[in-house]
Design a protein around this motif. Structure first.
Motif, PDB file in Angstrom:
ATOM      1  N   PHE A  35       0.904   4.142  -2.786  1.00  0.00           N
ATOM      2  CA  PHE A  35       0.656   5.520  -2.352  1.00  0.00           C
ATOM      3  C   PHE A  35       1.729   6.458  -2.892  1.00  0.00           C
ATOM      4  O   PHE A  35       1.428   7.559  -3.372  1.00  0.00           O
ATOM      5  CB  PHE A  35       0.621   5.559  -0.824  1.00  0.00           C
ATOM      6  CG  PHE A  35       0.649   6.939  -0.221  1.00  0.00           C
ATOM      7  CD1 PHE A  35      -0.529   7.647  -0.029  1.00  0.00           C
ATOM      8  CD2 PHE A  35       1.851   7.520   0.152  1.00  0.00           C
ATOM      9  CE1 PHE A  35      -0.504   8.921   0.521  1.00  0.00           C
ATOM     10  CE2 PHE A  35       1.889   8.786   0.706  1.00  0.00           C
ATOM     11  CZ  PHE A  35       0.705   9.495   0.885  1.00  0.00           C
ATOM     12  N   GLU A  36       2.977   6.037  -2.821  1.00  0.00           N
ATOM     13  CA  GLU A  36       4.081   6.906  -3.241  1.00  0.00           C
ATOM     14  C   GLU A  36       4.021   7.232  -4.729  1.00  0.00           C
ATOM     15  O   GLU A  36       4.463   8.303  -5.156  1.00  0.00           O
ATOM     16  CB  GLU A  36       5.417   6.238  -2.895  1.00  0.00           C
ATOM     17  CG  GLU A  36       5.688   6.211  -1.390  1.00  0.00           C
ATOM     18  CD  GLU A  36       6.867   5.352  -1.000  1.00  0.00           C
ATOM     19  OE1 GLU A  36       7.301   5.436   0.164  1.00  0.00           O
ATOM     20  OE2 GLU A  36       7.355   4.582  -1.870  1.00  0.00           O
ATOM     21  N   VAL A  37       3.443   6.330  -5.521  1.00  0.00           N
ATOM     22  CA  VAL A  37       3.276   6.601  -6.951  1.00  0.00           C
ATOM     23  C   VAL A  37       1.882   7.169  -7.229  1.00  0.00           C
ATOM     24  O   VAL A  37       1.728   8.236  -7.807  1.00  0.00           O
ATOM     25  CB  VAL A  37       3.502   5.321  -7.779  1.00  0.00           C
ATOM     26  CG1 VAL A  37       3.189   5.580  -9.253  1.00  0.00           C
ATOM     27  CG2 VAL A  37       4.935   4.838  -7.626  1.00  0.00           C
ATOM     28  N   ASP A  70       5.109   1.954 -14.293  1.00  0.00           N
ATOM     29  CA  ASP A  70       4.947   2.010 -12.841  1.00  0.00           C
ATOM     30  C   ASP A  70       3.682   1.291 -12.403  1.00  0.00           C
ATOM     31  O   ASP A  70       3.670   0.555 -11.407  1.00  0.00           O
ATOM     32  CB  ASP A  70       4.908   3.462 -12.360  1.00  0.00           C
ATOM     33  CG  ASP A  70       6.272   4.117 -12.338  1.00  0.00           C
ATOM     34  OD1 ASP A  70       7.272   3.385 -12.240  1.00  0.00           O
ATOM     35  OD2 ASP A  70       6.342   5.347 -12.429  1.00  0.00           O
ATOM     36  N   LEU A  89      -2.534   5.832   3.127  1.00  0.00           N
ATOM     37  CA  LEU A  89      -2.920   7.238   3.274  1.00  0.00           C
ATOM     38  C   LEU A  89      -3.524   7.471   4.650  1.00  0.00           C
ATOM     39  O   LEU A  89      -3.199   8.452   5.327  1.00  0.00           O
ATOM     40  CB  LEU A  89      -3.896   7.620   2.167  1.00  0.00           C
ATOM     41  CG  LEU A  89      -4.364   9.077   2.086  1.00  0.00           C
ATOM     42  CD1 LEU A  89      -4.654   9.455   0.633  1.00  0.00           C
ATOM     43  CD2 LEU A  89      -5.622   9.308   2.916  1.00  0.00           C
ATOM     44  N   SER A 125       0.825  -1.199   0.000  1.00  0.00           N
ATOM     45  CA  SER A 125       0.000   0.000   0.000  1.00  0.00           C
ATOM     46  C   SER A 125       0.864   1.256   0.000  1.00  0.00           C
ATOM     47  O   SER A 125       0.565   2.231  -0.702  1.00  0.00           O
ATOM     48  CB  SER A 125      -0.928   0.000   1.224  1.00  0.00           C
ATOM     49  OG  SER A 125      -1.644   1.216   1.330  1.00  0.00           O
ATOM     50  N   ARG A 126       1.952   1.224   0.751  1.00  0.00           N
ATOM     51  CA  ARG A 126       2.846   2.382   0.797  1.00  0.00           C
ATOM     52  C   ARG A 126       3.485   2.641  -0.570  1.00  0.00           C
ATOM     53  O   ARG A 126       3.554   3.792  -1.015  1.00  0.00           O
ATOM     54  CB  ARG A 126       3.923   2.180   1.847  1.00  0.00           C
ATOM     55  CG  ARG A 126       4.922   3.326   1.903  1.00  0.00           C
ATOM     56  CD  ARG A 126       5.868   3.217   3.064  1.00  0.00           C
ATOM     57  NE  ARG A 126       6.691   4.424   3.167  1.00  0.00           N
ATOM     58  CZ  ARG A 126       7.360   4.780   4.254  1.00  0.00           C
ATOM     59  NH1 ARG A 126       7.301   4.028   5.331  1.00  0.00           N
ATOM     60  NH2 ARG A 126       8.076   5.872   4.249  1.00  0.00           N
ATOM     61  N   ARG A 127       3.934   1.587  -1.236  1.00  0.00           N
ATOM     62  CA  ARG A 127       4.548   1.769  -2.558  1.00  0.00           C
ATOM     63  C   ARG A 127       3.532   2.323  -3.553  1.00  0.00           C
ATOM     64  O   ARG A 127       3.860   3.193  -4.369  1.00  0.00           O
ATOM     65  CB  ARG A 127       5.122   0.441  -3.050  1.00  0.00           C
ATOM     66  CG  ARG A 127       6.345  -0.017  -2.268  1.00  0.00           C
ATOM     67  CD  ARG A 127       7.047  -1.155  -2.980  1.00  0.00           C
ATOM     68  NE  ARG A 127       6.233  -2.370  -3.000  1.00  0.00           N
ATOM     69  CZ  ARG A 127       6.233  -3.300  -2.056  1.00  0.00           C
ATOM     70  NH1 ARG A 127       7.008  -3.146  -0.980  1.00  0.00           N
ATOM     71  NH2 ARG A 127       5.480  -4.373  -2.157  1.00  0.00           N
ATOM     72  N   LEU A 139      -3.969   2.211  -2.004  1.00  0.00           N
ATOM     73  CA  LEU A 139      -3.199   3.294  -1.369  1.00  0.00           C
ATOM     74  C   LEU A 139      -3.947   3.906  -0.186  1.00  0.00           C
ATOM     75  O   LEU A 139      -3.337   4.553   0.674  1.00  0.00           O
ATOM     76  CB  LEU A 139      -2.838   4.366  -2.390  1.00  0.00           C
ATOM     77  CG  LEU A 139      -3.941   5.224  -3.040  1.00  0.00           C
ATOM     78  CD1 LEU A 139      -4.401   6.381  -2.164  1.00  0.00           C
ATOM     79  CD2 LEU A 139      -3.457   5.777  -4.378  1.00  0.00           C
ATOM     80  N   ARG A 154      -0.813   7.294   7.209  1.00  0.00           N
ATOM     81  CA  ARG A 154       0.108   8.430   7.137  1.00  0.00           C
ATOM     82  C   ARG A 154      -0.452   9.655   7.849  1.00  0.00           C
ATOM     83  O   ARG A 154       0.249  10.317   8.629  1.00  0.00           O
ATOM     84  CB  ARG A 154       0.368   8.756   5.650  1.00  0.00           C
ATOM     85  CG  ARG A 154       1.192  10.003   5.377  1.00  0.00           C
ATOM     86  CD  ARG A 154       2.662   9.791   5.644  1.00  0.00           C
ATOM     87  NE  ARG A 154       3.447  10.958   5.259  1.00  0.00           N
ATOM     88  CZ  ARG A 154       3.931  11.170   4.045  1.00  0.00           C
ATOM     89  NH1 ARG A 154       3.707  10.287   3.079  1.00  0.00           N
ATOM     90  NH2 ARG A 154       4.641  12.235   3.796  1.00  0.00           N
ATOM     91  N   GLU A 159       1.221  10.473  -4.295  1.00  0.00           N
ATOM     92  CA  GLU A 159       2.237  11.530  -4.216  1.00  0.00           C
ATOM     93  C   GLU A 159       2.711  11.987  -5.589  1.00  0.00           C
ATOM     94  O   GLU A 159       3.025  13.166  -5.780  1.00  0.00           O
ATOM     95  CB  GLU A 159       3.423  11.039  -3.384  1.00  0.00           C
ATOM     96  CG  GLU A 159       3.097  10.857  -1.918  1.00  0.00           C
ATOM     97  CD  GLU A 159       4.314  10.585  -1.064  1.00  0.00           C
ATOM     98  OE1 GLU A 159       4.318  10.995   0.111  1.00  0.00           O
ATOM     99  OE2 GLU A 159       5.268   9.960  -1.581  1.00  0.00           O
ATOM    100  N   GLN A 160       2.748  11.084  -6.586  1.00  0.00           N
ATOM    101  CA  GLN A 160       3.271  11.453  -7.890  1.00  0.00           C
ATOM    102  C   GLN A 160       2.199  11.752  -8.929  1.00  0.00           C
ATOM    103  O   GLN A 160       2.421  12.574  -9.816  1.00  0.00           O
ATOM    104  CB  GLN A 160       4.191  10.345  -8.424  1.00  0.00           C
ATOM    105  CG  GLN A 160       5.438  10.104  -7.593  1.00  0.00           C
ATOM    106  CD  GLN A 160       6.327   9.018  -8.188  1.00  0.00           C
ATOM    107  OE1 GLN A 160       6.347   8.794  -9.395  1.00  0.00           O
ATOM    108  NE2 GLN A 160       7.067   8.330  -7.328  1.00  0.00           N
TER     109      GLN A 160
END
Length: 513
Positions: free
Chosen positions: A150-152, A174, A225, A146-148, A221, A228, A155-156
């Motif tokens: 989320f980062e794409v 990705d 989220l 889930s974190r990976r 994600l 976080r 965040e991206q």
């Protein structure tokens, strides 16, 4: 070309000496956020809302001293609100208190077993160990996945528009690496074995209108989220955030007009140039930002001659989210043992969702999200009382359900379910009551087929495949809200408004035709 009044023209030059004008259709969170961002960038903004109060689906009902938030109840990315206040030189915390909610959700299975879903890492490991002791390591791997994502995905990509197919091609590697082709449930099932834990890790996609068995796993994600930034609730209810955003707009010199439904987006030479209200009034604009349901916006507000991609045929063939039945009620006493957010699962999970999303059939059984805002803010009810709403996912109007006939029997069924589980004796306690049906989602809130979240968040309707934030049909027309990229949920609609920063020039840099 827009016609300018003589007072708009300076005496010494032919260039207009006024701020460019943006019209925003709809005052949901996406529209309000868009207005704040445009106002902060030098635009003169007029927000037009069909209802008699701002907020759209986030409107507020007040009945016999109870305050009912009609729509969103979960705040998961408070920094997106803080950013809007900061753009106006103000602090969100000085005006609105966001209180953390714990547990995030209490999930009650049909057999009475409960699972408290929270942001506390050790508490979650312990809860998973009690529910499914062999799945603790799998749960940790799911959270890392889930974190990976989320980062794409967040965040991206959440604030980046997908205007061209090449934008989609650029991120496909990705997405494939993150296994976006899997479904939310499929991703959970790849990590844990216990069917109850799979449910715990997949139900969140329903919060954005998606079937966990069809929604792209990008929406996994949500788990990270929430970890976080936590889950929050504003003192005064989510309607307090609507009021706060309206105040920001007015402080910028913008205008918010309620009771002003838009009948048509006007265009000249392939460019949006204003709107016509249902009253016949025309309002000129340099750009139009549409926060209305994207399907209905294209079908009802933009004449067919201006549409090449989002034709009636394409809109009607698209896949849509479920709808919702919501019962708002108050009780004459408080229930301190109930969490703010309780998920009451019915006897079926996959089969019920198949009935809702695929068969479009109103089933006899259901699951219920029970919201008790007075757990955090007792002021939302008269002293010594509680305010609730009970929400059940149901098919959109493609089911053919006659909600004028079915609303009260369904409400009674929801009441019986609550009496049998967490609110015994509820029938003797009710002090206020009202309902929201899929028919009202269509007739009052402008949702195509009464689909509460617009287009379903399947992979084939995500990113470039959704209606674009910069309209494909008209120059100068922009879309924000749940029906465009990145999708439904407060983080999604606020991110859609954030995209305007990169697509619309500063008011002082506007290229006048």
């Amino acid at each position: 070309m827009l016609t300018l009044a003589a007072t708009d023209l300076p005496a010494t030059t032919g260039r207009p000496a006024r701020r460019p004008h943006a019209v925003v259709i709809g005052s949901g969170f996406g529209g309000l956020a868009a207005a704040v961002r445009l106002g902060a960038r030098g635009w003169r903004v007029t927000v037009l809302e069909a209802l008699e109060q701002p907020g759209g689906r986030a409107r507020v009902h007040r009945v016999d001293g109870h305050v009912f938030d009609a729509g969103p109840t979960v705040i998961t990315a408070p920094h997106l609100f803080e950013e809007l206040w900061a753009m106006c030189g103000r602090r969100l915390a000085d005006e609105i208190e966001l209180r953390p909610v714990s547990p995030f959700y209490r999930i009650r299975f049909d057999d009475g077993t409960c699972f408290d879903y929270s942001g506390d890492a050790q508490a979650m490991r312990d809860a998973v160990r009690r529910l499914a002791p062999d799945d603790v390591d799998g749960y940790e791997r799911f959270l890392a996945t889930s974190r990976r994502i989320f980062e794409v995905g967040f965040e991206q990509l959440a604030h980046v528009p997908f205007d061209r197919w090449t934008d989609m091609a650029r991120v496909l590697p990705d997405l494939m690496r993150l296994q976006a082709w899997r479904t939310v449930y499929g991703m959970a099932a790849a990590h844990v074995r216990d069917p109850r834990l799979r449910t715990v890790l997949s139900f969140q996609s329903l919060l954005v209108g998606g079937n966990p068995f069809a929604t792209t796993s990008v929406y996994c994600l949500i788990a990270f989220l929430e970890r976080r930034w936590g889950v929050h609730f504003p003192v005064g209810g989510t309607g307090r955030l609507v009021q706060g955003l309206a105040g920001l707009i007015e402080g910028q010199g913008g205008r918010l007009r309620c009771g002003a439904p838009v009948a048509e987006i006007l265009a000249e030479r392939g460019r949006a140039c204003g709107v016509r209200l249902a009253s016949g009034e025309r309002i000129a604009a340099d750009i139009v930002v549409c926060n209305a349901d994207s399907a209905n916006a294209y079908r009802r507000l933009l004449p067919a001659e201006h549409r090449r991609r989002w034709t009636d045929r394409r809109i009607e063939r698209a896949r849509y989210s479920m709808s919702l039945f919501v019962w708002y009620f108050g009780t004459r006493r408080q229930h301190p043992d109930l969490a703010q957010h309780t998920i009451l699962l019915g006897p079926r999970y996959r089969e019920l969702l198949t009935d809702i999303f695929d068969r479009h059939r109103l089933a006899q059984d259901f699951s219920v999200y029970l919201h008790r805002p007075t757990a955090t803010d007792p002021g939302l009810a008269p002293c010594g009382r509680d305010t609730f709403y009970a929400l059940a996912p149901v098919p959109h109007l493609g089911s053919g359900t006659d909600w004028q006939r079915e609303a009260e029997p369904f409400r009674q069924a929801v009441q019986r379910r609550l009496e049998e589980t967490v609110l015994p004796g509820l029938g003797e306690e009710i002090t206020a009551s009202m309902v929201l049906t899929p028919q009202q989602f269509q007739d009052e809130l402008g949702s195509f087929r009464g689909a509460a979240f617009g287009l379903a968040p399947v992979l084939q309707q995500s990113a470039w495949f959704r209606p674009h934030n910069r309209s494909e049909e008209l120059d100068g027309l922009f879309l924000v809200g749940a029906g465009t990229h990145p999708g439904a949920g407060l983080p999604g609609v606020l991110s859609s408004a954030r995209m305007l920063d990169g697509m619309v020039p500063h008011g002082s840099e506007h290229a006048w035709a």
